[in-house]
Motif scaffolding. Structure first.
Motif, PDB file in Angstrom:
ATOM      1  N   LEU A 179       0.869  -1.182   0.000  1.00 24.23           N
ATOM      2  CA  LEU A 179       0.000   0.000   0.000  1.00 24.23           C
ATOM      3  C   LEU A 179       0.901   1.226   0.000  1.00 24.23           C
ATOM      4  CD1 LEU A 179      -2.831   1.290   0.305  1.00 24.23           C
ATOM      5  CD2 LEU A 179      -2.478   1.197   2.782  1.00 24.23           C
ATOM      6  N   GLU A 180       0.650   2.116  -0.927  1.00 18.15           N
ATOM      7  CA  GLU A 180       1.455   3.335  -0.966  1.00 18.15           C
ATOM      8  C   GLU A 180       0.555   4.498  -1.327  1.00 18.15           C
ATOM      9  OE1 GLU A 180       4.533   2.615  -3.791  1.00 18.15           O
ATOM     10  OE2 GLU A 180       3.169   1.995  -5.364  1.00 18.15           O
ATOM     11  N   TYR A 181       0.865   5.640  -0.729  1.00 20.11           N
ATOM     12  CA  TYR A 181       0.058   6.844  -0.940  1.00 20.11           C
ATOM     13  C   TYR A 181       0.585   7.684  -2.095  1.00 20.11           C
ATOM     14  CZ  TYR A 181      -1.735   5.693   3.745  1.00 20.11           C
ATOM     15  OH  TYR A 181      -2.295   5.076   4.834  1.00 20.11           O
ATOM     16  N   ILE A 187       7.206   4.704   1.875  1.00 20.48           N
ATOM     17  CA  ILE A 187       7.571   3.645   2.795  1.00 20.48           C
ATOM     18  C   ILE A 187       6.320   2.797   2.962  1.00 20.48           C
ATOM     19  CG2 ILE A 187       6.990   4.978   4.867  1.00 20.48           C
ATOM     20  CD1 ILE A 187       9.594   3.765   6.077  1.00 20.48           C
ATOM     21  N   ASP A 253      -0.364   4.833  13.656  1.00 19.10           N
ATOM     22  CA  ASP A 253       0.645   5.890  13.691  1.00 19.10           C
ATOM     23  C   ASP A 253       0.265   6.950  12.675  1.00 19.10           C
ATOM     24  OD1 ASP A 253       1.330   4.864  11.228  1.00 19.10           O
ATOM     25  OD2 ASP A 253       3.253   4.035  11.869  1.00 19.10           O
ATOM     26  N   LEU A 254       1.224   7.810  12.329  1.00 20.07           N
ATOM     27  CA  LEU A 254       0.917   8.924  11.436  1.00 20.07           C
ATOM     28  C   LEU A 254       0.528   8.453  10.042  1.00 20.07           C
ATOM     29  CD1 LEU A 254       3.850  11.220  12.550  1.00 20.07           C
ATOM     30  CD2 LEU A 254       1.415  11.695  12.861  1.00 20.07           C
ATOM     31  N   ARG A 255       0.912   7.239   9.685  1.00 19.92           N
ATOM     32  CA  ARG A 255       0.661   6.780   8.318  1.00 19.92           C
ATOM     33  C   ARG A 255      -0.708   6.145   8.157  1.00 19.92           C
ATOM     34  NH1 ARG A 255       6.536   4.054   8.433  1.00 19.92           N
ATOM     35  NH2 ARG A 255       7.583   6.011   8.828  1.00 19.92           N
ATOM     36  N   ALA A 256      -1.210   5.527   9.215  1.00 17.15           N
ATOM     37  CA  ALA A 256      -2.501   4.839   9.116  1.00 17.15           C
ATOM     38  C   ALA A 256      -2.954   4.390  10.503  1.00 17.15           C
ATOM     39  CB  ALA A 256      -2.378   3.616   8.201  1.00 17.15           C
ATOM     40  N   SER A 257      -4.259   4.168  10.622  1.00 15.45           N
ATOM     41  CA  SER A 257      -4.770   3.600  11.871  1.00 15.45           C
ATOM     42  C   SER A 257      -4.595   2.082  11.829  1.00 15.45           C
ATOM     43  CB  SER A 257      -6.254   3.931  12.026  1.00 15.45           C
ATOM     44  OG  SER A 257      -7.011   3.188  11.082  1.00 15.45           O
ATOM     45  N   ARG A 259      -6.888  -0.065  12.385  1.00 18.11           N
ATOM     46  CA  ARG A 259      -8.057  -0.626  11.702  1.00 18.11           C
ATOM     47  C   ARG A 259      -7.868  -0.634  10.180  1.00 18.11           C
ATOM     48  NH1 ARG A 259     -13.859   2.308  12.505  1.00 18.11           N
ATOM     49  NH2 ARG A 259     -12.615   4.075  11.834  1.00 18.11           N
ATOM     50  N   TYR A 260      -7.387   0.499   9.674  1.00 21.12           N
ATOM     51  CA  TYR A 260      -7.171   0.609   8.227  1.00 21.12           C
ATOM     52  C   TYR A 260      -6.041  -0.324   7.780  1.00 21.12           C
ATOM     53  CZ  TYR A 260      -6.134   2.902   3.730  1.00 21.12           C
ATOM     54  OH  TYR A 260      -5.914   3.181   2.411  1.00 21.12           O
ATOM     55  N   HIS A 263      -7.345  -3.869   7.579  1.00 13.89           N
ATOM     56  CA  HIS A 263      -8.134  -4.054   6.353  1.00 13.89           C
ATOM     57  C   HIS A 263      -7.224  -4.169   5.131  1.00 13.89           C
ATOM     58  CE1 HIS A 263     -10.948  -3.329   3.093  1.00 13.89           C
ATOM     59  NE2 HIS A 263     -10.172  -2.329   2.708  1.00 13.89           N
ATOM     60  N   CYS A 264      -6.293  -3.214   5.024  1.00 10.37           N
ATOM     61  CA  CYS A 264      -5.480  -3.142   3.799  1.00 10.37           C
ATOM     62  C   CYS A 264      -4.504  -4.315   3.675  1.00 10.37           C
ATOM     63  CB  CYS A 264      -4.719  -1.824   3.737  1.00 10.37           C
ATOM     64  SG  CYS A 264      -5.807  -0.437   3.330  1.00 10.37           S
TER      65      CYS A 264
ATOM     66  N   THR B 625      -8.855   0.115  -1.183  1.00 11.39           N
ATOM     67  CA  THR B 625      -7.965   0.800  -0.232  1.00 11.39           C
ATOM     68  C   THR B 625      -8.257   2.291  -0.094  1.00 11.39           C
ATOM     69  OG1 THR B 625      -6.328   1.330  -1.928  1.00 11.39           O
ATOM     70  CG2 THR B 625      -6.079  -0.781  -0.787  1.00 11.39           C
ATOM     71  N   VAL B 627      -7.155   4.513  -2.115  1.00 15.29           N
ATOM     72  CA  VAL B 627      -6.077   5.293  -2.731  1.00 15.29           C
ATOM     73  C   VAL B 627      -6.581   5.895  -4.045  1.00 15.29           C
ATOM     74  CG1 VAL B 627      -3.781   5.213  -3.776  1.00 15.29           C
ATOM     75  CG2 VAL B 627      -4.252   3.920  -1.675  1.00 15.29           C
ATOM     76  N   THR B 665      -2.715  14.107   0.028  1.00 14.77           N
ATOM     77  CA  THR B 665      -1.709  13.616   0.982  1.00 14.77           C
ATOM     78  C   THR B 665      -1.186  14.637   1.972  1.00 14.77           C
ATOM     79  OG1 THR B 665       0.016  14.048  -0.659  1.00 14.77           O
ATOM     80  CG2 THR B 665      -0.850  11.797  -0.559  1.00 14.77           C
ATOM     81  N   GLN B 669      -0.881  16.962  11.001  1.00 15.86           N
ATOM     82  CA  GLN B 669      -1.539  16.186  12.058  1.00 15.86           C
ATOM     83  C   GLN B 669      -1.076  16.739  13.406  1.00 15.86           C
ATOM     84  OE1 GLN B 669      -1.575  11.858  11.462  1.00 15.86           O
ATOM     85  NE2 GLN B 669      -0.789  12.140   9.400  1.00 15.86           N
ATOM     86  N   ARG B 677       2.682  16.797  14.545  1.00 15.37           N
ATOM     87  CA  ARG B 677       3.274  15.461  14.663  1.00 15.37           C
ATOM     88  C   ARG B 677       4.035  15.057  13.405  1.00 15.37           C
ATOM     89  NH1 ARG B 677      -1.028  11.379  15.601  1.00 15.37           N
ATOM     90  NH2 ARG B 677       0.632  10.073  16.440  1.00 15.37           N
ATOM     91  N   GLU B 683       6.778  11.872   6.855  1.00 14.09           N
ATOM     92  CA  GLU B 683       5.394  11.730   7.321  1.00 14.09           C
ATOM     93  C   GLU B 683       4.471  12.833   6.790  1.00 14.09           C
ATOM     94  OE1 GLU B 683       4.811   9.043   8.403  1.00 14.09           O
ATOM     95  OE2 GLU B 683       6.430   8.283   9.670  1.00 14.09           O
ATOM     96  N   GLU B 747      -7.158   6.662   3.646  1.00 12.02           N
ATOM     97  CA  GLU B 747      -7.940   6.119   4.761  1.00 12.02           C
ATOM     98  C   GLU B 747      -9.295   6.835   4.882  1.00 12.02           C
ATOM     99  OE1 GLU B 747      -5.808   5.552   8.399  1.00 12.02           O
ATOM    100  OE2 GLU B 747      -7.586   4.857   9.464  1.00 12.02           O
ATOM    101  N   TRP B 750     -11.535   5.610   2.085  1.00 16.01           N
ATOM    102  CA  TRP B 750     -11.998   4.258   2.410  1.00 16.01           C
ATOM    103  C   TRP B 750     -13.089   4.313   3.476  1.00 16.01           C
ATOM    104  CZ3 TRP B 750     -10.970   1.566   7.172  1.00 16.01           C
ATOM    105  CH2 TRP B 750     -11.411   0.223   7.174  1.00 16.01           C
TER     106      TRP B 750
END
Lengths: 298, 758
Positions: A179-181, A187, A253-257, A259-260, A263-264, B625, B627, B665, B669, B677, B683, B747, B750
């Motif tokens: 999974l990448e944004y 990362i 963390d900052l990248r995802a929960s 829960r997500y 799922h992913c 996802t 995305v 993106t 936060q 953060r 990040e 997220e 989704w």
């Protein structure tokens, strides 16, 4: 404070035995120091000029991949792309072109990040790690090697010299999906690798699935072989996905929960099994899979 | 209608920047130079109970340690003066400066900054916009009523600036509507993020200080130094070497005075270079978070009749330049639509966050995202195609806008038509792809500006301008304007710029104003030189000055190209007597009057040179996802006449990429402690070159008589406005409903598609 440039493994091992830390591409060590993650070690031994640590060699036991292989080399190596494709999928997603040209497979493995891209592919392909020190050598499974986030069981005097892969089987394919944004400098938020061998009738003969960034180390999915053997390739993916989601232990963390992520990881595992099965069936899916299927396709 | 015969990108700074020979502020090193480090608050809201610098001052290699006690007690900022160079008694955000150190090297300076003893008593954190506006909320500024605000600025507890736009009877108009749709959209704050973190170097000679700094606004920076250090402008010189991007983040006055004060106290040159994290935490310029409530009334036939709006904008701890944000946000929630009644109220709300400030088109991308998402909801409510709904309701020539401005010839309808036509809108697409459409507007900002033009004895020209190049290429384009007046080539001109002691005033690289205002000044200045050349040529060619034509590097008699003298030759003659020097400034375009009632008016209800745009964005959604990938953007812009087409395309493409980041993106936060953060590029996810979609740009060129040279309007900010909105409308089509938070992260997409709220 010292900086040793080693040209042979033995020279490097002497320096390591005296307390130096190895540096190859420096993409984790230097960047981490700049970010204040950990100070640069006082004594460094540069291993990037040691010829013995490079290259891919075929032998009776399978394939030996030198620890110093850069991601750029890994992603284009004909043996890896041809028979161990998931590793090439992973190396092709690391950082940017410049990261891939200096960053090494061995560095990725020994940095021990749970989000490392090459870890899950090496795991599903049954790789072992060859460690050497001034007192000798040993070969360990990756499961034994990784101890936790950023930690390995290698002794300070030990150097990873190569990764060994078992011989490629017929009708076997592998893939790594993450999974990448965004499409560069990313990362893994979560990632999954699968290796699938198909029986003559097209059903699954054997399968392994491993996950990145959902546990303190790379996580092998338990019971996936038992659950999938004998199923059609099409039916295998969703089952693997469900098992992956169930067994993952992700953090928020900052990248995802969490829960997500949970799922992913199921989605990634399903896609990895699908892509691996298609490759096992002889379909050519270009490296990396992330750029060849679904939303990543041109 | 490019004014050059062959469209080309005329860029004097390109080779130096590309080859690395160009010099930026951080490249400057002076003899005896010290390194500056700051001690930041590190907490979001607290009273300082102890501040002891003695240990730091005593450290070997430390030359100066400054706190609020060591500089003039000046409370500054335009419109709403509410801050000091260093915290006095109370700190109000994590990046507030408590002290500054100058020492022999970075390690010593950092150690000294760390050795400063600061003790705090916690104060309640204010970080929720609605709670901050409620009665009885803790205040970010206890003394807000004592601040010497200027103009018609309206303040309330925890509200630094309030504005409203009101026209007609909204309640009555809503009552007559067939449908009323209410929407709430919430945008996170984000960053300008220039690739060059800022640097400042200051050196004193006697009572004069020279400051090299990475600012977009050298004259503003000088004014800030003069105000806070109580110095006359004649004693302060601000020079900007090459600037490594700004995007608004380097507008305003930031740390020039701190470094100058350190240099004075240390009696040595001092240099400050920010880390990426400092760049993301300390400056009072980041894009504001925002809550937007919009209610619109429509007739069954799709006619928009009324709109009410409520907007809360995160000001952060201090007001920087944001006093006009409420009015701009209100204008963008009204949008370029006609309606009989409107009432929109907007508040700039104090919180314990980093202060907001003018990042590329402040308030507009978020407000446009909210409005245009809402507009697609309106179209769906009445069963109309969203593009048709817009065609039925947008402003056009002779039509009165929401704030009561009546427009001349404008290109909005043509932008809408062109962008949609160039896109895959209406085509048969795979079920995970869609095209979203959004329209937008943005004002041009008239202002005073000046330039000198000269031609030296060898015939080479020079443009000496107060304008600042921030990467847009607009200062580079000034050479094209001078060349055209003088029958020369752009490459015949050198530029002297970014130096407050060399050139007349200009507002700087802010408000898309360089070509609009400084372009006018350059044309005027060049015309003075042209008149001198015609006089000289008339003498030599025995013709009347009015019959002399300047073209191809020559002055010739009209109708007789062979009867000519070269400009080089004339320049040689002039150098022996009356030299070829011109000056220009001219009268800025006028702000039009409006009929709406505006409380807290900051002068932005009526727009000179209004710019219009439409983006149609083709997106693909990974349904499993969330995305989103942007495949293709069709952009159409009315920014008046396009002077330098290659640079103009670059502005649109860059604005779109920034918009893609904001859409998907880029978002700050915060922790419960109101601290950021994600203050690093791992990040905080910018878009990369690998993410760039195909971009098709069309310019609808309608020369605007009340704008810049040749009818040019601004262009630097407008392309950043509608991209996120258009992406949102594409995503909403695929998800089946809008994603009501910005950025629309994977997220969040989704969760919306799964019917979950975050």
């Amino acid at each position: 404070m010292s900086f040793t440039i080693a040209t042979t493994v033995d020279e490097a091992l002497v320096a390591l035995g005296a307390g130096a830390r190895p540096i190859a591409g420096g993409t984790d060590l230097v960047v981490g120091a700049r970010h204040g993650k950990a100070a640069l070690p006082a004594d460094l031994v540069a291993i990037d000029r040691i010829d013995e640590l490079g290259g891919v060699e075929l032998d009776s036991a399978g394939v030996r991949v030198g620890a110093l292989m850069s991601h750029a080399e890994v992603m284009t190596d004909p043996v890896i792309v041809g028979s161990y494709t998931a590793i090439a999928d992973a190396s092709a997603l690391v950082g940017s072109p410049s990261t891939r040209h200096v960053g090494t497979l061995g560095g990725n493995v020994m940095n021990g990040s749970p989000a490392m891209d090459t870890g899950a592919p090496l795991t599903v392909l049954g790789a072992t790690a060859e460690l050497r020190s001034v007192t000798g050598g040993r070969t360990v499974s990756l499961d034994e090697l990784w101890a936790g986030p950023g930690r390995t069981t290698a002794n300070p005097g030990e150097l990873l010299v190569a990764l060994h892969l078992p011989p490629a089987r017929d009708r076997c394919g592998s893939a790594y999906v993450r999974l990448e944004y965004r499409r560069a400098m990313e990362i893994a938020v979560v990632g999954a690798a699968a290796a699938v061998t198909l029986a003559a009738d097209g059903t699954v003969a054997s399968v392994a699935v491993a996950l990145a960034a959902v546990a303190p180390t790379i996580l092998s999915v338990d019971g996936v072989n038992e659950a999938l053997v004998g199923r059609t390739a099409a039916a295998a993916g969703p089952v693997a996905g469900a098992l992956a989601s169930e067994q993952a232990a992700p953090i928020s963390d900052l990248r995802a929960s969490d829960r997500y992520r949970r799922h992913c990881i199921g989605v990634m595992a399903k896609r990895a099994v699908d892509a691996a099965a298609r490759r096992a069936d002889g379909e050519s899916i270009a490296v990396p899979v992330n750029r060849s299927i679904g939303i990543g396709a041109a | 209608m490019a004014i050059a015969e062959v469209p080309r990108f005329v860029r004097a700074d390109g080779p130096d920047k590309v080859t690395g020979s160009g010099r930026y502020a951080a490249d400057i090193n002076l003899t005896g130079q010290l390194v500056a480090k700051f001690r930041y608050a590190g907490v979001s809201h607290a009273r300082i109970t102890k501040l002891d610098t003695s240990a730091a001052s005593a450290m070997p290699g430390v030359f100066a340690v400054l706190t609020a006690a060591d500089v003039p007690d000046v409370i500054y900022s335009p419109v709403v003066p509410d801050r000091r160079l260093f915290a006095k008694d109370v700190v109000r955000f994590e990046g507030e400066l408590v002290a500054a150190v100058a020492a022999v090297d970075a390690a010593t300076a950092q150690a000294a900054a760390d050795a400063i003893v600061v003790e705090y008593e916690d104060l309640p954190i204010v970080d929720d916009l609605e709670a901050a506006m409620a009665d009885g909320s803790p205040l970010v500024h206890q003394d807000w009523e004592s601040y010497a605000v200027t103009g018609d600025t309206v303040q309330r507890p925890n509200v630094a600036s309030f504005s409203s736009i009101e026209k007609g009877d909204v309640d009555a108009a809503m009552a007559n509507a067939d449908h009323v749709v209410m929407s709430r959209y919430v945008a996170d704050g984000c960053h300008a993020l220039p690739i060059e973190p800022r640097a400042v170097v200051a050196q004193w000679e006697g009572e004069k200080v020279t400051i090299w700094t990475s600012t977009q606004v050298p004259f503003d920076a000088r004014a800030g130094v003069c105000e806070t250090l109580q110095m006359p402008a004649s004693k302060v010189r601000v020079i900007v070497p090459h600037l490594g991007g700004g995007f608004g983040g380097k507008c305003g006055f930031h740390f020039e005075a701190h470094v100058a004060a350190l240099a004075k106290a240390a009696r040595r040159p001092v240099k400050l270079v920010f880390s990426r994290q400092e760049e993301m935490v300390a400056p009072d310029r980041r894009r504001e978070g925002m809550i937007v409530d919009i209610t619109s009334g429509v007739k069954a036939d799709g006619t928009l009749v009324a709109r009410s709006g409520w907007i809360a904008i995160d000001n952060g701890a201090y007001t920087a330049d944001a006093a006009f944000f409420p009015q701009l946000a209100a204008m963008h929630v009204a949008g370029p639509y006609a309606m009989e009644a409107v009432k929109i109220e907007a508040s700039l709300v104090y919180t314990n966050h980093q202060p907001s400030g003018s990042v590329r088109a402040p308030t507009a991308p978020q407000a446009c995202w909210a409005l245009e998402s809402h507009t697609d909801e309106l179209a769906a409510m009445v069963g109309m195609d969203p593009v048709e709904f817009r065609r039925a309701n947008i402003v056009d020539e002779g039509i009165e806008g929401a704030a009561g401005q009546v427009y001349g010839e404008i290109g909005l309808r043509r932008c809408l038509d062109a962008a949609v036509e160039a896109s895959a809108y209406g085509d048969d697409l795979p079920d995970n792809e869609a095209v979203g459409v959004a329209i937008s507007w943005w004002p041009s900002f008239p202002g005073p500006s000046g330039a000198y033009i000269k031609i030296d004895s060898d015939g080479s020209g020079m443009v000496i301008t107060g304008a600042q190049e921030c990467g847009t290429g607009s200062v580079m384009t000034l050479r094209m304007l001078a060349a055209k007046e003088l029958g020369m080539e752009p490459e015949d001109f050198q530029l002297v710029y970014q130096d407050t002691s060399a050139a007349p005033y200009d507002t700087g690289a802010t408000g898309s104003q360089t070509l609009l205002n400084n372009g006018r000044a350059v044309v005027e200045g060049a015309r003075e030189v042209a008149a001198q050349l015609r006089d000289l040529a008339a003498d030599r060619l025995e013709a009347a000055p009015d019959d002399i034509v300047l073209a191809s590097g020559k002055a010739h008699v009209s109708g007789s190209p062979d009867k000519a003298v070269s400009i080089v030759e004339l320049a040689g003659v002039a150098a022996e007597g009356e030299m070829l020097i011109g000056k220009g400034s001219g009268t800025p375009p006028e702000y039009p009057s409006v009929s709406a009632v505006c409380v807290g008016d900051q002068g932005l209800a009526g727009w000179a040179g209004p710019q219009f745009a439409c983006h149609a964005v083709h997106v693909r959604l990974d349904r499993e996802t969330g995305v989103v990938r942007v495949l293709d953007v069709s952009a159409a812009h009315d920014s008046g006449t396009i002077i330098n087409p290659v640079a103009a395309h670059g502005q649109v493409e860059g604005g779109i990429m920034m918009g893609v980041g904001q859409a998907l993106t880029e978002g700050t936060q915060y922790g419960d402690d109101a601290k950021q953060r994600n203050t690093g590029l791992l990040e905080y996810k910018l878009q990369t070159a690998a993410d760039a979609p195909t971009i098709h740009t069309e310019f609808i060129e309608i020369p605007d008589p009340n704008a810049g040279p040749y009818g040019a309007k601004g262009l630097a900010e407008a392309p950043n406005v509608p991209t996120a909105a258009a992406i949102a409308n594409g995503v909403a089509k695929l998800v089946g409903m809008p994603v009501r938070q910005l950025p629309m992260t994977a997220e969040r997409v989704w969760m919306t598609s799964e019917g979950m709220s975050s």
